[in-house]
Design a protein around this motif. Structure first.
Motif, PDB file in Angstrom:
ATOM      1  N   VAL A  36       7.112   6.144  -0.171  1.00 42.18           N
ATOM      2  CA  VAL A  36       7.831   6.599  -1.337  1.00 42.18           C
ATOM      3  C   VAL A  36       9.207   7.239  -0.810  1.00 42.18           C
ATOM      4  N   THR A  44      -2.327   5.612 -10.955  1.00 38.93           N
ATOM      5  CA  THR A  44      -3.112   5.982  -9.812  1.00 38.93           C
ATOM      6  C   THR A  44      -2.310   7.104  -9.101  1.00 38.93           C
ATOM      7  N   PRO A  45      -3.151   7.979  -8.457  1.00 38.75           N
ATOM      8  CA  PRO A  45      -2.591   8.880  -7.924  1.00 38.75           C
ATOM      9  C   PRO A  45      -1.404   8.628  -6.786  1.00 38.75           C
ATOM     10  N   ALA A  46      -1.755   7.575  -6.122  1.00 37.56           N
ATOM     11  CA  ALA A  46      -0.730   7.033  -4.918  1.00 37.56           C
ATOM     12  C   ALA A  46       0.499   6.555  -5.726  1.00 37.56           C
ATOM     13  N   TYR A  47       0.527   5.842  -7.046  1.00 36.68           N
ATOM     14  CA  TYR A  47       1.766   5.651  -7.672  1.00 36.68           C
ATOM     15  C   TYR A  47       2.353   6.592  -8.473  1.00 36.68           C
ATOM     16  N   GLU A  48       1.914   7.772  -8.699  1.00 33.32           N
ATOM     17  CA  GLU A  48       2.441   8.656  -9.386  1.00 33.32           C
ATOM     18  C   GLU A  48       3.912   9.021  -8.711  1.00 33.32           C
ATOM     19  N   GLU A  51       0.843  -1.060  -0.205  1.00 29.67           N
ATOM     20  CA  GLU A  51       0.099   0.092   0.100  1.00 29.67           C
ATOM     21  C   GLU A  51       0.857   1.146  -0.214  1.00 29.67           C
ATOM     22  N   VAL A  52       0.915   1.899  -0.989  1.00 31.60           N
ATOM     23  CA  VAL A  52       1.990   2.938  -1.201  1.00 31.60           C
ATOM     24  C   VAL A  52       1.410   4.135  -0.363  1.00 31.60           C
ATOM     25  N   ASP A  53       2.195   4.651   0.556  1.00 28.92           N
ATOM     26  CA  ASP A  53       1.944   5.862   1.239  1.00 28.92           C
ATOM     27  C   ASP A  53       3.143   6.797   1.327  1.00 28.92           C
ATOM     28  N   GLU A  54       3.216   7.808   2.136  1.00 28.59           N
ATOM     29  CA  GLU A  54       4.416   8.810   2.131  1.00 28.59           C
ATOM     30  C   GLU A  54       5.531   8.013   2.648  1.00 28.59           C
TER      31      GLU A  54
END
Length: 201
Positions: free
Chosen positions: A104, A126-130, A98-101
């Protein structure tokens, strides 16, 4: 019949546009049957790392090719991953992350340390993956999940980012032909080679 001290890992080839093997994805195996039985992703990753980079030796398993190592969130965020030789590995972020801050930030940190990163089983931006798309070196697109038009649209959008594109799960000559026409940089799937168990004491 293998001894109780024998250790197993499977590897599946990754090819470039010239059909030369340039890397292998490392896969967990409990035994020499070649079947994947993974109930705990972090444990499976830890065992693959211990087997290949410890008991077996990365060069005996990889033959000078790069090793794509699957990472779940727990392993990615842990410091143990930094013991892997950055010149020999590509850190592959599983689609279950689950991509979060924090993810990244960790990826940016690993890139700064000189590690190469790949996104696994990618199907949509998706915005999370950008934020990750500006960091990773390779995006592995699951071609089985996309119809031809959707695949072409995704490839066109991903070309706006610096990452190179890998067509994974390519299982037929027709899919291979289509992916070559789209200009993928790398290829993986049953059409090019199935995972093969590698055993060693």
């Amino acid at each position: 019949m293998g001894s109780q001290n024998e250790v197993f890992v499977a590897r599946q080839p990754i090819l470039n546009q010239e059909r030369n093997v340039i890397a292998y994805e490392l896969l967990f195996r409990d035994d020499g049957s070649g079947e994947a039985r993974v109930s705990d992703g972090a444990r499976a990753t830890a065992q693959v790392i211990a087997r290949v980079f410890g008991r077996l030796g990365v060069h005996s398993v990889m033959g000078g090719c790069a090793a794509f190592v699957n990472l779940d969130a727990e392993t990615l965020l842990g410091r143990g991953v930094e013991r892997l030789p950055k010149e020999d590995v590509v850190l592959e972020l599983l689609e279950t992350i689950e991509v979060d801050e924090a993810i990244v930030h960790r990826c940016a940190e690993l890139k700064h340390l000189g590690y190469r990163l790949a996104l696994d089983d990618f199907c949509a931006i998706t915005p999370a993956y950008e934020p990750l798309l500006g960091l990773v070196d390779i995006v592995k697109i699951d071609v089985l999940q996309l119809d031809p038009d959707a695949l072409e649209r995704l490839v066109r959008r991903l070309r706006l980012y610096p990452a190179r594109l890998l067509a994974e799960k390519v299982d037929t000559t027709e899919r291979a032909r289509r992916c070559r026409a789209l200009g993928f940089d790398f290829y993986q799937g049953f059409h090019f080679g199935r995972p093969a168990a590698f055993a060693g004491a």
